[in-house]
Design a protein around this motif. Structure first.
Motif, mmCIF file in Angstrom:
data_model
loop_
_atom_site.group_PDB
_atom_site.id
_atom_site.type_symbol
_atom_site.label_atom_id
_atom_site.label_comp_id
_atom_site.label_asym_id
_atom_site.label_seq_id
_atom_site.Cartn_x
_atom_site.Cartn_y
_atom_site.Cartn_z
ATOM 1 N N PRO A 13 0.825 -1.222 0.000
ATOM 2 C CA PRO A 13 0.000 0.000 0.000
ATOM 3 C C PRO A 13 0.851 1.261 0.000
ATOM 4 O O PRO A 13 1.971 1.272 0.505
ATOM 5 C CB PRO A 13 -0.782 -0.114 1.320
ATOM 6 C CG PRO A 13 -0.698 -1.543 1.715
ATOM 7 C CD PRO A 13 0.596 -2.061 1.183
ATOM 8 N N HIS A 36 -3.696 12.154 -0.609
ATOM 9 C CA HIS A 36 -4.759 11.265 -1.102
ATOM 10 C C HIS A 36 -5.247 11.696 -2.482
ATOM 11 O O HIS A 36 -5.417 10.859 -3.377
ATOM 12 C CB HIS A 36 -5.937 11.273 -0.114
ATOM 13 C CG HIS A 36 -5.705 10.437 1.102
ATOM 14 N ND1 HIS A 36 -6.054 9.105 1.168
ATOM 15 C CD2 HIS A 36 -5.153 10.737 2.300
ATOM 16 C CE1 HIS A 36 -5.733 8.626 2.363
ATOM 17 N NE2 HIS A 36 -5.191 9.597 3.070
ATOM 18 N N TRP A 40 -5.550 9.669 -6.200
ATOM 19 C CA TRP A 40 -6.821 9.511 -6.915
ATOM 20 C C TRP A 40 -6.729 10.110 -8.315
ATOM 21 O O TRP A 40 -7.203 9.520 -9.292
ATOM 22 C CB TRP A 40 -7.951 10.191 -6.126
ATOM 23 C CG TRP A 40 -8.462 9.354 -4.996
ATOM 24 C CD1 TRP A 40 -8.161 9.483 -3.667
ATOM 25 C CD2 TRP A 40 -9.359 8.250 -5.088
ATOM 26 N NE1 TRP A 40 -8.795 8.517 -2.926
ATOM 27 C CE2 TRP A 40 -9.555 7.739 -3.783
ATOM 28 C CE3 TRP A 40 -10.019 7.624 -6.143
ATOM 29 C CZ2 TRP A 40 -10.371 6.651 -3.502
ATOM 30 C CZ3 TRP A 40 -10.851 6.535 -5.868
ATOM 31 C CH2 TRP A 40 -11.018 6.061 -4.565
ATOM 32 N N VAL A 45 -5.123 4.333 -7.059
ATOM 33 C CA VAL A 45 -5.793 3.653 -5.944
ATOM 34 C C VAL A 45 -7.268 3.440 -6.265
ATOM 35 O O VAL A 45 -7.857 4.173 -7.065
ATOM 36 C CB VAL A 45 -5.670 4.461 -4.621
ATOM 37 C CG1 VAL A 45 -4.229 4.511 -4.143
ATOM 38 C CG2 VAL A 45 -6.227 5.868 -4.783
ATOM 39 N N SER A 48 -8.997 4.462 -0.302
ATOM 40 C CA SER A 48 -7.972 4.919 0.639
ATOM 41 C C SER A 48 -8.601 5.095 2.014
ATOM 42 O O SER A 48 -9.816 5.292 2.143
ATOM 43 C CB SER A 48 -7.338 6.235 0.167
ATOM 44 O OG SER A 48 -8.327 7.232 -0.028
ATOM 45 N N THR A 50 -8.165 6.882 6.010
ATOM 46 C CA THR A 50 -7.527 7.926 6.802
ATOM 47 C C THR A 50 -8.111 7.944 8.207
ATOM 48 O O THR A 50 -9.279 7.583 8.417
ATOM 49 C CB THR A 50 -7.702 9.321 6.168
ATOM 50 O OG1 THR A 50 -7.079 10.291 7.009
ATOM 51 C CG2 THR A 50 -9.177 9.679 6.008
#
Length: 318
Positions: A13, A36, A40, A45, A48, A50
């Motif tokens: 990851p 992030h 994207w 990914v 995700s 957080t």
């Protein structure tokens, strides 16, 4: 989560960083959002995660489905109770008794030499107590001493079972070798037995230390606080091996140190398991991974066990 031991580098990851320091920044939300959002936008990914609860508000105008999860009251209650239990267990551990077994050897049955070593070792233990502020209770026998202490002091002396400052101190103070065994048991008697067993593993030419836990896990050999000298090329090589094999650098450093301490280049998964305090399965996986990339090679093992097949022996090519 030990993912590095089971995933290939290309499957690993994406991480924001190796630590949580980013969350202490004043603009933590903006920093995390940008990290992030970039993944994207580059379509690298599919989802995700957080820990920043309100970060979802930053994605409201973007084509990203949000799943907002908050803990229930019951979950928070369970977590708090678990933390309380962990604190109670930690307090119990810190108050349990740990036994030490210190033994010296003499080349001949010389009463004068035995008496000298007894006195010298006892004085060194007292000096060590005074220097570190510990409270090692000492009992003397013919050629060995028994120590009793609490788990808290034991953790300090052994740096949480990583290295032993008593080893380093005795190497500086004494001209003869001392075997040091630490034993942890459910009872005082069990701890004493474990300590004496642990001392039998001290087969090196210098003072060294082993720990035998109440679960019969052997930890060692523990040197003193002085770390093994590694030059820049050694460190670079281990980092390269870590990148190639996806084995953590910490595991590789421990194997490097083990080869150095034991003065042997061939190891079995069982030996690796004992000295690194990991399961035999994990040790086997590490060795097979090293073999796959030619950093270890299986060799004939002429030492047979009492039952079953002989353990597979690997020569380290680090």
């Amino acid at each position: 989560m030990s993912l590095k031991d089971i995933l290939l580098p290309e499957d690993f990851p994406y991480l924001l960083g190796e630590s949580i320091e980013v969350y202490a920044q004043p603009d933590a939300y903006e920093v995390v959002y940008q990290a992030h959002a970039k993944l994207w936008q580059e379509q690298r990914v599919r989802f995700s995660l957080t820990r920043l609860t309100n970060l979802y508000t930053y994605f409201e105008d973007e084509n990203v489905q949000i799943i907002h999860i908050t803990p229930s009251f019951e979950s928070m209650q369970t977590t708090i109770l678990d933390v309380v239990k962990e604190i109670e267990v930690a307090n119990l551990m810190n108050s349990q008794v740990v036994a030490g077994y210190l033994e010296f050897s003499v080349s001949q049955n010389d009463p004068t030499e035995i008496e000298y070593r007894q006195i010298a070792l006892y004085k060194s233990i007292l000096d060590f107590n005074r220097k570190l502020g510990t409270s090692l209770i000492t009992y003397r026998s013919a050629i060995h001493y028994e120590l009793l202490t609490n788990y808290s002091d034991f953790s300090m002396i052994t740096n949480n079972q990583q290295n032993c400052s008593l080893v380093d101190f005795l190497r500086e103070q004494l001209s003869f070798k001392v075997k040091i065994g630490w034993g942890i048991g459910k009872t005082l008697q069990e701890a004493r037995i474990q300590a004496e067993k642990a001392a039998t593993y001290c087969t090196g030419s210098l003072t060294e230390s082993y720990i035998l836990t109440k679960e019969n896990h052997l930890i060692g050999p523990l040197d003193g606080k002085t770390s093994i000298a590694m030059n820049d090329s050694d460190i670079d090589k281990l980092e390269e091996i870590s990148r190639n094999t996806n084995i953590s650098l910490l595991h590789l450093q421990k194997i490097y140190g083990l080869v150095y301490k034991l003065k042997k280049e061939s190891l079995t998964a069982e030996e690796l398991s004992i000295h690194m305090s990991i399961s035999v399965r994990t040790a086997s996986r590490i060795l097979k991974r090293l073999e796959e990339f030619n950093y270890a090679s299986p060799i004939a093992n002429n030492v047979t066990r009492a039952k079953g097949r002989p353990s597979k022996l690997y020569k380290m090519n680090l």
